[in-house]
Structures are given as C-alpha cells and as structure tokens.
Write a protein that holds these residues in place. Structure first.
Motif: not given
Length: 182
Positions: A21-26, A58-60
């Motif tokens: 999974q991508p990080t929040k930064e990614q 989707a929320d991101a």
C-alpha cells in the motif's frame, strides 16, 4: 543446502510480487484519478477484493478533491459489497449530484435499489443510465431483470431483446427457456 537456497529465493520472489500500500505521503503526491485507480484495481469478479481499502482510497481521493464524482461511485460499490446499502445509495447519489452524466452511477444505484426491492426507483435509475448511453447493455439487462421481479415480462423481454440486438443474447435465451419471453 541447495533446497534451502531455492526455498529462500522462492520466498523472496513471492514477497517481492506482493503489492504494498502507498504511504500517506505517496498518496499525497498522487492525482485523484491515480488514487481512485488504486481502488479500481481491487475490483475482481464484480466485487472489491478489499472493500474497506477501496473506501480508504476513495476517501483519500475525496479529501484531495471533494468534487471528484468517480470516487463516490467507487465508494458506492464498495459499500454495496459490504451490504451497507444506505451508504451505497448515498455515495452513488453524491456521484450523480456532482456529475449527472456518469451513466454507471445511475446503474450502480439502480442495482442497490433492485437489491433492496425498491423496484420503481431501480427502473428509474436504469432508464436514466440508458438515456445517457443508449448502448449500455448492463442497464438494459438490469432493468429487464427488475421488470421480471415486477412481473412485467413484456417490458423485460423488450430490454433483453435490445441487449441481444447489441450483441449479448444470453438473457433473452434464458428468459425464453424459463417461459418469461416468447
């Protein structure tokens, strides 16, 4: 010793193939389309392999652009997979409010209405999807199936015949076989 080495290489290979999974930064560096595509990649065999993760993606996307209707569409199907029908309808409706020209959103919401036996609402949504794309076979099939549930066989057969004219005769053949269509 050789078998242990081969086993180690195999394990390393398998773990290197597992998507991470991508990080929040990614995620922050991705476009809303790219983020939503992460959710779409979870779609297999007409459902999400991980609906909760699809909702997270989707929320991101929505956090980045609250007017990105496709993300609400994505959430609509993810909630449908979780059998959270009210949330599903709510998200399909948001997608429609943002972009009323996405025929798939009407079809998705219509499917939830069908599943919850709100047949007239389902018919209305499938009809709207067809108005937006007159060759959208899924909406014709879904509306036809809804008409069967309502014992309106003639209308169902008309929709199944249209789908057959568009290239898929499976439902009309089945409806004839079970005596619903002539």
């Amino acid at each position: 010793m050789k078998s242990i080495l081969l086993l180690s290489v195999a394990v390393l290979f398998l773990f290197s193939c597992v998507p991470t999974q991508p990080t929040k930064e990614q995620l922050g560096q991705m476009t809303v389309e790219e983020i939503n595509d992460l959710a779409v990649k979870l779609w297999k065999n007409d459902k999400y392999s991980d609906p909760a993760l699809a909702i997270e993606y989707a929320d991101a996307a929505i956090a980045k652009d609250p007017e990105y209707g496709r993300a609400y569409y994505t959430k609509g199907f993810a909630y449908y997979n979780l059998k959270e029908y009210e949330s599903s309808i709510e998200n399909f409706s948001k997608a429609i409010n943002i972009d009323p020209h996405i025929h798939e959103s009407y079809n998705g919401r219509g499917w939830v209405y069908l599943e919850t036996k709100q047949y007239q609402k389902a018919i209305d949504d499938f009809t709207k999807a067809i108005e937006l794309d007159s060759k959208y076979m899924k909406a014709y099939n879904n509306r036809g199936y809804t008409y069967l549930q309502m014992n309106e066989n003639e209308k169902a057969c008309s929709d199944f015949t249209m789908v057959c004219d568009l290239g898929d005769c499976g439902n009309i053949k089945h409806a004839k076989k079970i005596g619903k269509c002539k």
